[in-house]
Design an enzyme around this catalytic site. Structure first.
Site, PDB file in Angstrom:
ATOM      1  N   ARG A 104      -1.841 -40.272   9.728  1.00  0.00           N
ATOM      2  CA  ARG A 104      -2.057 -40.128   8.392  1.00  0.00           C
ATOM      3  C   ARG A 104      -1.017 -40.840   7.429  1.00  0.00           C
ATOM      4  O   ARG A 104       0.044 -40.506   7.685  1.00  0.00           O
ATOM      5  CB  ARG A 104      -2.168 -38.729   7.812  1.00  0.00           C
ATOM      6  CG  ARG A 104      -2.680 -38.901   6.408  1.00  0.00           C
ATOM      7  CD  ARG A 104      -2.466 -37.377   5.850  1.00  0.00           C
ATOM      8  NE  ARG A 104      -3.647 -36.319   6.424  1.00  0.00           N
ATOM      9  CZ  ARG A 104      -3.962 -35.110   5.678  1.00  0.00           C
ATOM     10  NH1 ARG A 104      -3.448 -34.845   4.613  1.00  0.00           N
ATOM     11  NH2 ARG A 104      -4.672 -34.601   6.423  1.00  0.00           N
ATOM     12  N   THR A 108      -0.821 -42.772   1.244  1.00  0.00           N
ATOM     13  CA  THR A 108      -2.436 -42.992   0.929  1.00  0.00           C
ATOM     14  C   THR A 108      -3.038 -41.609   1.242  1.00  0.00           C
ATOM     15  O   THR A 108      -4.094 -41.322   0.739  1.00  0.00           O
ATOM     16  CB  THR A 108      -2.972 -44.012   1.438  1.00  0.00           C
ATOM     17  OG1 THR A 108      -2.962 -43.883   2.798  1.00  0.00           O
ATOM     18  CG2 THR A 108      -2.228 -45.364   0.855  1.00  0.00           C
ATOM     19  N   ASP A 200      -1.728 -25.647  15.880  1.00  0.00           N
ATOM     20  CA  ASP A 200      -1.777 -27.073  16.088  1.00  0.00           C
ATOM     21  C   ASP A 200      -2.055 -27.307  17.478  1.00  0.00           C
ATOM     22  O   ASP A 200      -1.298 -26.725  18.183  1.00  0.00           O
ATOM     23  CB  ASP A 200      -0.421 -27.701  15.574  1.00  0.00           C
ATOM     24  CG  ASP A 200      -0.466 -29.369  15.858  1.00  0.00           C
ATOM     25  OD1 ASP A 200      -0.267 -30.076  14.700  1.00  0.00           O
ATOM     26  OD2 ASP A 200      -0.577 -29.507  17.014  1.00  0.00           O
ATOM     27  N   ASP A 203       0.457 -29.206  19.530  1.00  0.00           N
ATOM     28  CA  ASP A 203       1.507 -28.361  20.068  1.00  0.00           C
ATOM     29  C   ASP A 203       1.312 -27.178  21.088  1.00  0.00           C
ATOM     30  O   ASP A 203       1.734 -27.004  22.031  1.00  0.00           O
ATOM     31  CB  ASP A 203       2.041 -27.739  18.718  1.00  0.00           C
ATOM     32  CG  ASP A 203       2.896 -28.624  17.824  1.00  0.00           C
ATOM     33  OD1 ASP A 203       2.964 -29.534  18.356  1.00  0.00           O
ATOM     34  OD2 ASP A 203       2.990 -28.241  16.561  1.00  0.00           O
TER      35      ASP A 203
HETATM   36  N1  URA Z   1      -5.301 -30.138  13.498  1.00  0.00           N
HETATM   37  C1  URA Z   1      -5.093 -28.863  14.229  1.00  0.00           C
HETATM   38  O1  URA Z   1      -4.274 -28.929  15.422  1.00  0.00           O
HETATM   39  N2  URA Z   1      -5.012 -27.681  13.945  1.00  0.00           N
HETATM   40  C2  URA Z   1      -5.674 -27.295  12.731  1.00  0.00           C
HETATM   41  O2  URA Z   1      -5.783 -26.132  12.571  1.00  0.00           O
HETATM   42  C3  URA Z   1      -6.152 -28.589  11.965  1.00  0.00           C
HETATM   43  C4  URA Z   1      -6.043 -29.867  12.378  1.00  0.00           C
END
Ligand code: URA
Length: 209
Positions: A104, A108, A200, A203
């Protein structure tokens, strides 16, 4: 409007609970994600074409079915998409695999491509695009835009979890792409994380912070 299929299965539910649990260590997370993907793959691959041919069993020849040539193709949206593609490759070792890296742009807020490596003849293949978290839908939409530019026509999208916001965005941007997911969660938070979600995904798979 594209179809949304929530793959409702007791084992998917059970494994999702392990994946959601903050106490699950990453080696377990990785293994259970792979097992969950095998179950999700069963529904997600139901539409695949097969070609008729013959096979010689030890007793006689028979008509039998195989994946076409060129084989279907799996596309990972880096990096968490690899967590799903690993499991998909287990059940479909014939599949070609492509990778799309999107990040991202902080100014923008739009996804920009930093990596793209796709199999040959992708326009002739049936494609499964994979990303575990359908959150805002931004990277999935950008990935599908790219695949469309490359001539991909036959395409489905697989996620582990989806937020209603992401489903709506994807359905309005690409109404012809069927969506498969393990669960439809409640909402996104202000940072774009799925609630209740699992955090995430990258992660959790790779043990990073
Ligand atoms: N990406 C992720 O890894 N977790 C989320 O909750 C949203 C996007």
């Amino acid at each position: 409007m594209s179809t949304l299929t929530v793959i409702d299965h007791p084992l998917v539910k059970h494994k999702l609970t392990i994946l959601r649990d903050v106490a699950t260590p990453f080696p377990t997370f990785r293994r259970v994600l792979r097992e969950t993907t095998w179950l999700l793959a069963y529904e997600t691959t139901r539409h695949l074409r097969v070609e008729s041919g013959t096979v010689e069993t030890p007793l006689e020849e028979m008509t039998a079915h195989s994946l076409p040539n060129p084989a279907p193709c799996l596309i990972s949206i880096l990096r968490a998409g690899n967590g799903l593609v690993d499991g998909l490759m287990d059940v479909m070792p014939e599949a070609a695999v492509g990778h799309l890296g999107l990040v991202r742009n902080p100014k923008t807020l739009l996804p920009e491509e930093y990596y793209c490596k796709l199999p040959s003849e992708i326009e002739k293949r049936q494609v499964i695009l994979a990303d575990p978290m359908l959150a805002t839908g931004g990277s999935t939409i950008a990935a599908i835009d790219r695949l469309r530019e490359k001539g991909v026509r036959n395409l489905v999208f697989l996620s582990l979890l989806a937020a209603p916001e992401g489903v709506e965005a994807l359905q309005s941007a690409h109404p012809d792409v069927p969506i498969f997911t393990g669960a439809l969660d409640r909402e996104l938070n202000e940072k774009g994380y799925i609630l209740p979600g699992l955090g995430d995904a990258g992660d959790r798979i790779y043990g990073t912070e």
